[in-house]
Design a protein around this motif. Structure first.
Motif, mmCIF file in Angstrom:
data_model
loop_
_atom_site.group_PDB
_atom_site.id
_atom_site.type_symbol
_atom_site.label_atom_id
_atom_site.label_comp_id
_atom_site.label_asym_id
_atom_site.label_seq_id
_atom_site.Cartn_x
_atom_site.Cartn_y
_atom_site.Cartn_z
ATOM 1 N N VAL A 7 1.220 -10.968 3.190
ATOM 2 C CA VAL A 7 2.538 -10.765 2.927
ATOM 3 C C VAL A 7 3.839 -10.310 4.576
ATOM 4 O O VAL A 7 3.605 -9.928 5.413
ATOM 5 C CB VAL A 7 2.564 -9.285 2.291
ATOM 6 N N ARG A 42 6.185 -2.261 0.113
ATOM 7 C CA ARG A 42 5.037 -1.041 -0.668
ATOM 8 C C ARG A 42 4.149 -1.623 -1.693
ATOM 9 O O ARG A 42 2.869 -1.281 -1.743
ATOM 10 C CB ARG A 42 5.970 -0.037 -0.705
ATOM 11 N N ILE A 45 1.921 -4.800 -2.003
ATOM 12 C CA ILE A 45 0.647 -3.632 -0.416
ATOM 13 C C ILE A 45 0.060 -3.408 -1.495
ATOM 14 O O ILE A 45 -1.506 -3.432 -1.976
ATOM 15 C CB ILE A 45 0.956 -3.714 0.770
ATOM 16 N N ARG A 46 -0.419 -2.706 -3.241
ATOM 17 C CA ARG A 46 -0.537 -2.338 -3.558
ATOM 18 C C ARG A 46 -1.451 -2.863 -4.371
ATOM 19 O O ARG A 46 -2.505 -3.244 -5.092
ATOM 20 C CB ARG A 46 0.026 -1.240 -4.240
ATOM 21 N N ASN A 49 -3.307 -6.201 -1.507
ATOM 22 C CA ASN A 49 -4.467 -6.059 -1.145
ATOM 23 C C ASN A 49 -4.119 -6.327 -0.344
ATOM 24 O O ASN A 49 -5.400 -6.996 0.552
ATOM 25 C CB ASN A 49 -5.509 -5.200 -1.704
ATOM 26 N N ILE A 53 0.182 -7.381 7.740
ATOM 27 C CA ILE A 53 1.740 -7.776 6.686
ATOM 28 C C ILE A 53 1.944 -8.479 8.400
ATOM 29 O O ILE A 53 1.869 -7.771 9.402
ATOM 30 C CB ILE A 53 2.026 -6.855 6.395
ATOM 31 N N LEU A 71 2.783 3.580 6.963
ATOM 32 C CA LEU A 71 1.451 3.340 6.828
ATOM 33 C C LEU A 71 0.340 2.981 7.512
ATOM 34 O O LEU A 71 -0.438 3.541 6.179
ATOM 35 C CB LEU A 71 2.590 1.606 6.750
#
Length: 360
Positions: A7, A42, A45-46, A49, A53, A71
């Motif tokens: 990401v 955020r 990322i949830r 996964n 990054i 984080l």
């Protein structure tokens, strides 16, 4: 083949697009998401996964440093910082490495498109390294620590007495090395023998790194200057983009800083520094190999050992990347393989033992 899922977090649409393109051109990588601020990141990322990054520093709603600290406390994962090469950028990048970022890339201020494409090999290499790095959860005490206060030493601060000024400590490190070097230096007493250090780092960042260490350590820490005498109670850091080695001038050690060719693809190179240790210090040298990718310095550390030095190598469990230490061990260069937290104490004990013999 399982691809590394990334990401990208950057407030610039151009940078996000360029980084995604660089990543997606690699057969082993995939950009699975791009966010223009940390709050959106955020949620990504949830949901996604990712394995790694990339993170900008200056962004709206929450800057990259605040986001990184949160984080690494709540959901630690590999992070590669994208930081602009300015004086403030260098200082903030040092903070990011302290908080747990694996590595960083210097984002060009002008000509961003051409600049990032020129850096594409470096970017993807650092992402690959990060994907396999050992990541640890950041404790709240580290995130909230006063940056101007030296941490408590983990070993007794034992004054070494009259240790011969011939003693000299050589340290080499790469990925993960900024925090590892700090861990070794902060417990050392003010009368410690001279230390010379090569940390793989580009120009513009070693000045901030040396200043940060100097604010935390009992010994004085500075960038090495060509021709200066190397003195006890001081640590000398190889300037980014220069080769650094040690030479003799009569009874004194002196620093040699020069614009030499890269060695093992690095400038500064641990190989250059350690080879000089074998040549000019011999049995008066102590070598320390810390976390890092690749094999830079492994052969020269064996040369140091063959010349009579005593060498410490960081163990796999405490390394961010077990590359350079693994190679040093494979070359038979290690006298002791230790967790990072134990190296300073073992070094002090070894020097105190040599001081006792010296007095006798």
């Amino acid at each position: 083949m399982k691809k590394i899922r990334i990401v990208v977090v950057d407030d610039s649409a151009l940078v996000r697009s360029l980084l995604a393109g660089i990543i997606n051109r690699q057969p082993d990588m995939e950009c699975v998401g791009a966010a223009h601020d940390p709050l959106i990141a955020r949620e990504m990322i949830r949901e996604l996964n990712p394995d790694v990054i990339t993170l900008d520093i200056e962004m709206p709603r929450m800057d990259g440093i605040d986001f990184l600290g949160r984080l690494m406390r709540l959901r630690p994962m590999p992070v590669v910082m994208i930081s602009t090469l300015t004086e403030r950028g260098a200082e903030v990048t040092m903070k990011a490495l302290e908080l747990g970022a694996v590595d960083f890339v210097s984002k060009p201020r002008m000509g961003v498109a051409d600049g990032l494409n020129e850096l594409s090999t470096q970017i993807v290499e650092k992402i690959r390294i990060a994907a396999n790095a050992h990541i640890r959860r950041l404790g709240p005490q580290v995130a909230a620590a006063n940056p101007d206060k030296a941490p408590e030493a983990r070993v007794p601060v034992t004054l070494l007495g009259r240790v011969s000024t011939e003693k000299l400590v050589f340290i080499g490190a790469s990925t993960g090395g900024t925090e590892a070097i700090k861990e070794v230096l902060t417990p050392l007493p003010a009368d410690f023998p001279a230390i010379v250090i090569t940390q793989h780092m580009p120009p513009g960042f070693t000045t901030s790194f040396a200043a940060r260490l100097n604010s935390l350590c009992r010994i004085a820490v500075r960038e090495a200057v060509n021709g200066e005498r190397i003195l006890p109670g001081h640590a000398y850091l190889a300037p980014g983009g220069k080769q650094f080695r040690v030479d003799r001038s009569g009874a004194n050690y002196v620093a040699v800083v020069e614009d030499g060719e890269p060695v093992n693809r690095h400038k500064p190179s641990v190989e250059v520094l350690f080879r000089s240790g074998a040549k000019v210090a011999g049995r008066n040298a102590f070598g320390i190999m810390l976390t890092g990718m690749g094999n830079d310095g492994a052969k020269a550390m064996r040369e140091m050992k063959d010349a009579g030095s005593y060498n410490f190598v960081q163990d796999e469990a405490s390394c961010v990347v077990f590359g350079m230490p693994k190679e040093a061990i494979a070359h038979g260069a290690a006298d002791e393989v230790l967790p990072l937290k134990d190296i300073a104490g073992a070094l002090i004990a070894k020097l105190n033992a040599s001081a006792d013999r010296f007095r006798v």
